[in-house]
Design a protein around this motif. Structure first.
Motif, PDB file in Angstrom:
ATOM      1  N   PHE A 298      12.960  -2.198   3.387  1.00 48.59           N
ATOM      2  CA  PHE A 298      13.888  -1.074   3.272  1.00 48.59           C
ATOM      3  C   PHE A 298      14.076  -0.705   1.816  1.00 48.59           C
ATOM      4  CE2 PHE A 298      15.868  -2.373   7.484  1.00 48.59           C
ATOM      5  CZ  PHE A 298      15.441  -1.232   8.147  1.00 48.59           C
ATOM      6  N   ASP A 299      13.719   0.523   1.506  1.00 41.80           N
ATOM      7  CA  ASP A 299      13.948   1.024   0.156  1.00 41.80           C
ATOM      8  C   ASP A 299      15.396   1.485   0.062  1.00 41.80           C
ATOM      9  OD1 ASP A 299      13.926   2.678  -2.210  1.00 41.80           O
ATOM     10  OD2 ASP A 299      11.752   2.587  -2.057  1.00 41.80           O
ATOM     11  N   GLY A 300      16.079   1.017  -0.965  1.00 39.52           N
ATOM     12  CA  GLY A 300      17.497   1.367  -1.096  1.00 39.52           C
ATOM     13  C   GLY A 300      17.726   2.693  -1.812  1.00 39.52           C
TER      14      GLY A 300
ATOM     15  N   VAL B 276       0.857  -1.183   0.000  1.00 37.79           N
ATOM     16  CA  VAL B 276       0.000   0.000   0.000  1.00 37.79           C
ATOM     17  C   VAL B 276       0.896   1.237   0.000  1.00 37.79           C
ATOM     18  CG1 VAL B 276      -1.544   1.375   1.433  1.00 37.79           C
ATOM     19  CG2 VAL B 276      -2.028  -1.038   1.088  1.00 37.79           C
ATOM     20  N   HIS B 277       0.856   1.980  -1.105  1.00 34.59           N
ATOM     21  CA  HIS B 277       1.545   3.272  -1.165  1.00 34.59           C
ATOM     22  C   HIS B 277       0.497   4.345  -0.876  1.00 34.59           C
ATOM     23  CE1 HIS B 277       5.021   1.252  -2.780  1.00 34.59           C
ATOM     24  NE2 HIS B 277       5.682   2.394  -2.861  1.00 34.59           N
ATOM     25  N   PHE B 278       0.731   5.074   0.188  1.00 31.98           N
ATOM     26  CA  PHE B 278      -0.254   6.056   0.635  1.00 31.98           C
ATOM     27  C   PHE B 278       0.503   7.167   1.346  1.00 31.98           C
ATOM     28  CE2 PHE B 278      -3.921   7.153   3.610  1.00 31.98           C
ATOM     29  CZ  PHE B 278      -4.744   7.649   2.615  1.00 31.98           C
TER      30      PHE B 278
ATOM     31  N   LYS C 100       6.736   5.551   5.776  1.00 37.24           N
ATOM     32  CA  LYS C 100       7.464   6.791   5.432  1.00 37.24           C
ATOM     33  C   LYS C 100       8.090   6.595   4.056  1.00 37.24           C
ATOM     34  CE  LYS C 100      11.637   7.960   7.276  1.00 37.24           C
ATOM     35  NZ  LYS C 100      12.730   8.842   6.839  1.00 37.24           N
ATOM     36  N   HIS C 101       7.656   7.398   3.088  1.00 35.57           N
ATOM     37  CA  HIS C 101       8.247   7.331   1.741  1.00 35.57           C
ATOM     38  C   HIS C 101       9.350   8.380   1.647  1.00 35.57           C
ATOM     39  CE1 HIS C 101       8.044   6.990  -2.778  1.00 35.57           C
ATOM     40  NE2 HIS C 101       7.970   5.719  -2.405  1.00 35.57           N
ATOM     41  N   HIS C 102       9.885   8.579   0.427  1.00 36.71           N
ATOM     42  CA  HIS C 102      11.047   9.461   0.283  1.00 36.71           C
ATOM     43  C   HIS C 102      10.781  10.901   0.745  1.00 36.71           C
ATOM     44  CE1 HIS C 102      12.342   6.030  -1.870  1.00 36.71           C
ATOM     45  NE2 HIS C 102      11.907   6.365  -3.071  1.00 36.71           N
ATOM     46  N   ASP C 103       9.512  11.333   0.700  1.00 34.25           N
ATOM     47  CA  ASP C 103       9.198  12.703   1.140  1.00 34.25           C
ATOM     48  C   ASP C 103       9.342  12.877   2.651  1.00 34.25           C
ATOM     49  OD1 ASP C 103       6.933  11.392   2.162  1.00 34.25           O
ATOM     50  OD2 ASP C 103       5.705  11.949   0.446  1.00 34.25           O
TER      51      ASP C 103
ATOM     52  N   GLU D 244       5.000  10.894  -7.729  1.00 34.82           N
ATOM     53  CA  GLU D 244       5.537   9.581  -7.369  1.00 34.82           C
ATOM     54  C   GLU D 244       6.610   9.730  -6.290  1.00 34.82           C
ATOM     55  OE1 GLU D 244       4.978   6.250  -8.040  1.00 34.82           O
ATOM     56  OE2 GLU D 244       3.100   6.925  -8.901  1.00 34.82           O
ATOM     57  N   TRP D 245       7.377  10.812  -6.406  1.00 33.66           N
ATOM     58  CA  TRP D 245       8.412  11.108  -5.414  1.00 33.66           C
ATOM     59  C   TRP D 245       8.181  12.531  -4.892  1.00 33.66           C
ATOM     60  CZ3 TRP D 245      14.011   9.393  -7.261  1.00 33.66           C
ATOM     61  CH2 TRP D 245      14.058   7.982  -7.307  1.00 33.66           C
ATOM     62  N   GLY D 246       7.563  12.665  -3.740  1.00 34.97           N
ATOM     63  CA  GLY D 246       7.401  13.989  -3.156  1.00 34.97           C
ATOM     64  C   GLY D 246       8.768  14.536  -2.746  1.00 34.97           C
TER      65      GLY D 246
END
Ligand code: FUL
Length: 487
Positions: A190-192, A55-57, A104-107, A66-68
């Motif tokens: 873990f996103d690299g 789930v990407h939210f 927690k995404h890249h933003d 896509e990348w904040g």
């Protein structure tokens, strides 16, 4: 008299025993030794989950990004009717076994009110700043019997400490919050990505600290990254694992992201890899990872999803299918409808194992023991298997069906607690008119699960022929199916 006895014994051993009838009741035959690296108990349980939801939210859901960049106003995050129970109900009805969310995404935006960030649900004003998506989702997963997992990007485009040595401890603290407040976490993703590295803002990630933090709070979690250590990236985001796919990988000296092995290595694993790092295939049901109204009519078709299932689960990989909730905070009907259609197609394919009344014969049973008899490949007990003698690096199972049947799909599983062994096998059909075996389909590796699809054939007699194996084959299950054509 003695002569007759001798002759009878000789006949029995030479003529009958090779076809598997000399099955002693004795349990004294030792099981095969494990070959190479093997899964831990947690990795085995993880592998058996096979299919779960990504789930990407976050703010990107509301900004068509896509990348904040981390500079977005946190108040953009404002789901009007967030319903994590609807996500869980959908995942469960789809046959998925868990949900992994982008905590927690890249933003850098945290879906929980983190003490270590000023870019969170608290600052968004959603639910008067008192909301916590991780709490709602972990509760919903528990209610629906699903495992709960978290994605956290170490790359943080918002945090002021990012790019300094202090950031590593901040990230570890963040992890601690997520891993100690929401119950059991089955997978830590873990996103690299380290997208600011080219701009001179490179963070030297302290992976040892991050891994130790995970294991301290969630000792049973499987850690995903490009290079594991729990499970590895499959090397693309199209849903395609290698036709050859070893669960072993050499990970020493490699790191997630920029320091990872080439993607083709991740796609196939390493035949003699030192670590058990099985593959996970992550792919989105839509063109992007985050929801966008622009993609409402671009949800992948059933046949595309079925193809993805076969190139992931069918190739010794787990499938992590991303289904991004919309701006209400619900899964859009186009996605949920498609998931149900996909489930129906898979259920129709695997509805009945056509081997359920088959007779199996093999000249290759370990020590002639019942404990390793070929019939074990048809039962549901995961820990019973057909094994051959140590010296066998090829093996055969002859299959006779009560009558000729039509089929287009073959499934085979190795008993991976003893390692991954087979590197080449064929499914062959017996042609009475020519007195010979014809190849119906072939594959290289098997691993936890391998599924071959091929144009429909109708025969009564077949055989699984293992042509090459690094150590004596140990087969857990086989299945034969007739999947309805998808229109
Ligand atoms: C990548 C990210 O950059 C994408 O946004 C997405 O989260 C994907 C699953 O992983 O590394």
């Amino acid at each position: 008299m003695r002569n007759n006895l001798f002759t009878a014994l000789w006949l029995y051993c030479v003529m009958i025993a090779p076809f598997g009838l000399l099955l002693s009741c004795s349990d004294s035959v030792m099981p095969p030794e494990p070959y190479g690296a093997v899964p831990t108990e947690n990795q085995l349980k993880w592998q058996q989950m096979e299919y779960y939801m990504f789930v990407h939210f976050g703010p990107n859901t509301f900004t068509d990004m896509e990348w904040g960049d981390g500079k977005e106003d946190p108040t953009v995050f404002n789901p009007s009717a967030l319903d994590c129970r609807q996500w869980a109900a959908t995942a469960q009805a789809a046959g998925m076994k868990g949900i992994i969310i982008t905590a927690k995404h890249h933003d850098g935006f945290c879906l929980w009110p983190s003490r270590y960030s000023a870019h969170t649900v608290r600052e968004s004003g959603w639910k008067d700043g008192k909301g916590d998506v991780l709490k709602e989702l972990s509760d919903a997963c528990r209610e629906y019997g699903l495992a709960f997992g978290v994605y956290l990007s170490p790359w943080d485009r918002n945090h002021s400490a990012y790019g300094t040595p202090e950031y590593n401890q901040v990230f570890a603290n963040t992890l601690t919050e997520v891993l100690s407040n929401y119950g059991t976490v089955f997978e830590q993703w873990f996103d690299g990505a380290n997208g600011d590295a080219e701009k001179g803002k490179r963070q030297e990630y302290d992976w040892e600290l991050f891994h130790n933090t995970v294991y301290t709070h969630q000792p049973h979690a499987v850690i995903f990254s490009d290079v594991g250590p729990g499970c590895r990236w499959i090397g693309n985001e199209r849903g395609i694992a290698g036709e050859t796919n070893w669960s072993r990988l050499n990970i020493d000296g490699f790191e997630p992201g920029l320091g990872a092995p080439p993607v083709d290595t991740l796609n196939t694993g390493n035949v003699y890899g030192k670590a058990w790092a099985p593959a996970e295939t992550d792919v989105s049901i839509r063109p992007g990872w985050f929801y966008s109204p622009q993609t409402d009519d671009k949800v992948k078709s059933v046949s595309h999803l079925v193809d993805i299932y076969h190139t992931s689960v069918g190739r010794n990989s787990n499938l992590l299918l991303n289904v991004p909730p919309n701006r209400e905070g619900r899964i859009h009907p186009n996605d949920s409808t498609r998931l149900m259609e996909f489930k129906r197609a898979m259920d129709a394919c695997f509805a009945r194992n056509l081997l359920d009344k088959a007779t199996l014969r093999t000249p290759d049973t370990r020590g002639g023991s019942r404990k390793y008899a070929v019939e074990h490949v048809l039962n549901e007990d995961y820990n019973s298997y057909w094994a051959t003698n140590d010296s066998a690096h090829t093996a055969r199972i002859e299959i006779t069906l009560p009558q000729a049947v039509a089929f287009n799909c073959f499934l085979v599983q190795e008993y991976i607690p003893l390692g991954q062994r087979v590197s080449h096998f064929t499914l062959e059909s017996w042609d009475e008119s020519t007195d010979q075996w014809n190849i119906v389909a072939e594959g290289s590796t098997i691993g936890y699960k391998r599924i071959l699809r091929f144009p429909r054939v109708t025969v009564q007699k077949l055989r699984l022929h293992i042509l090459r194996s690094l150590a004596s084959p140990v087969i857990n299950r086989i299945g034969l199916y007739d999947a309805p054509d998808i229109r």
